[in-house]
Design an enzyme around this catalytic site. Structure first.
Site, PDB file in Angstrom:
ATOM      1  CG  ASP A 105      10.908  48.656  28.696  1.00  0.00           C
ATOM      2  OD1 ASP A 105      12.004  49.203  28.624  1.00  0.00           O
ATOM      3  OD2 ASP A 105       9.839  49.271  28.845  1.00  0.00           O
TER       4      ASP A 105
ATOM      5  CG  ASP B 249       5.151  51.124  30.503  1.00  0.00           C
ATOM      6  OD1 ASP B 249       5.032  50.991  29.269  1.00  0.00           O
ATOM      7  OD2 ASP B 249       5.935  51.929  31.033  1.00  0.00           O
TER       8      ASP B 249
END
Ligand code: FRU
Length: 469
Positions: A41, A160
């Protein structure tokens, strides 16, 4: 318990691995990729004090999903990037199984990271802490430790954080899985980034009219474009349909209106962000001049990723190009940022029947095509795009089964804007109405052959490489 220091091994892995990765014919010329090991990511994307910063999930020690650190690049212009000191390593008790994804904010002039400390236990269970780290005078980051423990009612899958400032407060969205194994997005508020007040679930499986929409929602990002509040999220466990949600996990968005006071979000249905084979965990930020920028991971977890041949050269995955978002009637559009035009070499044109078009060199190519279709675009016999009256079909040979696999973009296609960089192809449809991002691994030098009895107009450029320094 003292944790094993990782730095000597990381240094050795980079010293040994960097030249091998960069000599690989599949290593990108201008997309961001790991110098060695695994990248996933994008994290902490921000414009801060005149420079862009982009962090990334990085396993410097191998091509598996393990040892997650935060790598760090910075750039004055989104085109020329430089390596910065590694920002976070999983060397504290509360992040010992990985410094997982998160964001960066400008906290009164201090570049501050907000990330998930992931902790796995021997019995297979896990917990997660939301943590802070602040940039120091040397460009590295000092950890401040956890500020949010696992909230009650959720499993260890809470992660996250994406934080933004709105009307005198900090707000955070967090990806989560509740005890009933439903994916959710939590909203929290803070005045100082240290003390956080949970405001509730604002979206997820089984709420907001969505029905069953997966067991875990990862990597949320919430932002406003014009008058619409968009939530981007990666819902895991959404049912496959005939022409969409075909990857192991999709990246999707909803659009609507967030009531910050009541923590209620009225939104429409889930829309897939990208119809290609590889796109996940995108993150957005604002540019210096107020554009909403997005960068994604050109990979997908738990699919066929480990069959990618670059693992033999010690590296795997890359970012997408940086894109500019816009919206029309609540629908997101993505276009490559205009800064990328700085990579163009001489402009070339061609017009006529697709069957008569010259074969193009596809290693590093930007191509704009206008036509009514039908046309076939054959990328080195490995990736084949068919442009028909009812939409696009992208075919790729599976490296595991040897069979063709398909992805679709249904709709009327008028123009395509295609970016090729060694082992990746990004296809922008009708000025950004749709995108298909995919990796492929052709024998180089790869070519692109067009065919069909239809007229087309093409503008194209070869693109310069842009090394990270
Ligand atoms: C998404 C993700 C995140 C997590 C990170 C770990 O790809 O699974 O949810 O924070 O990757 O690398």
């Amino acid at each position: 318990m003292t944790l094993q220091p990782l730095l000597p091994d990381i240094l050795q892995a980079v010293m040994k691995g960097q030249s091998r990765a960069q000599q690989d014919s599949h290593y990108p010329g201008w997309h961001l990729a790991p110098v060695t090991g695994l990248l996933n990511d994008p994290n902490g994307f921000i414009h801060f004090q005149g420079r862009y910063h982009l962090f990334y999930q990085w396993n410097p020690l191998g091509c598996q999903h393990a040892n997650k650190c935060w790598g760090h690049w910075s750039s004055p212009d989104l085109l020329h990037w430089q390596h910065e000191p590694i920002a976070l390593m999983p060397d504290s008790e509360y992040d010992r199984s990985g410094c997982y994804s998160g964001c960066a904010v400008d906290n009164h002039g201090m570049l501050t990271l907000c990330y998930t400390g992931n902790v796995k236990f021997d019995n297979g269970e896990r917990t997660a802490w939301q943590c802070l780290a602040v940039q120091n005078a040397h460009g590295g980051f000092d950890k401040l430790g956890p500020v949010i423990p696992l909230p009650e009612g959720y499993t260890g899958h809470v992660r996250d954080p994406k934080v933004w400032h709105h009307q005198q407060h900090w707000y955070m969205v967090l990806g989560a899985q509740d005890q009933q194994k439903q994916g959710k997005v939590l909203l929290l508020r803070s005045d100082d980034l240290m003390q956080w007040q949970p405001l509730g679930e604002i979206a997820g499986s089984g709420i907001g009219g969505l029905g069953d929409a997966g067991f875990m929602w990862e990597c949320p990002d919430l932002f406003t474009l014009d008058d619409n509040d968009f939530l981007i999220v990666c819902p895991q466990g959404v049912a496959r349909e005939e022409t969409r949600f075909l990857n192991s996990y999709p990246s999707a968005y909803v659009s609507g209106e967030l009531d910050y006071h009541r923590a209620r979000y009225r939104h429409g249905p889930l829309v897939e962000m990208d119809a290609g084979f590889e796109f996940y965990a995108p993150q957005t930020t604002l540019s210096a001049d107020g554009r909403r920028l997005l960068v994604g991971w050109m990979g997908v977890p738990d699919g066929e990723e480990m069959s990618q041949p670059t693992t033999a050269q010690g590296w795997i995955h890359q970012m997408t190009c940086v894109r500019e978002l816009s919206q029309h009637n609540g629908k997101l559009y993505q276009r490559p940022i205009r800064e990328l035009q700085g990579l163009r070499e001489d402009e070339q044109h061609w017009q006529g029947l697709a069957d008569d078009a010259p074969v193009l060199e596809a290693q590093s190519l930007e191509l704009e095509l206008a036509s009514q279709g039908p046309i076939m675009l054959n990328f080195a016999d490995t990736l084949i795009l068919t442009w028909q009256s009812d939409g696009l079909r992208l075919a790729r040979l599976s490296r595991i089964t040897g069979e063709w696999q398909y992805r679709y973009w249904p709709g009327d296609v008028r123009e395509l804007h295609i970016l090729c960089d060694r082992s990746s192809v990004e296809i922008f449809i009708n000025g950004g109405e749709g995108v298909m991002s995919s990796r492929y691994f052709p024998v180089h030098p790869a070519t692109l052959a067009l065919s069909g009895g239809t007229n087309l107009r093409a503008r194209y450029w070869s693109l310069r490489s842009c090394m990270v320094e």
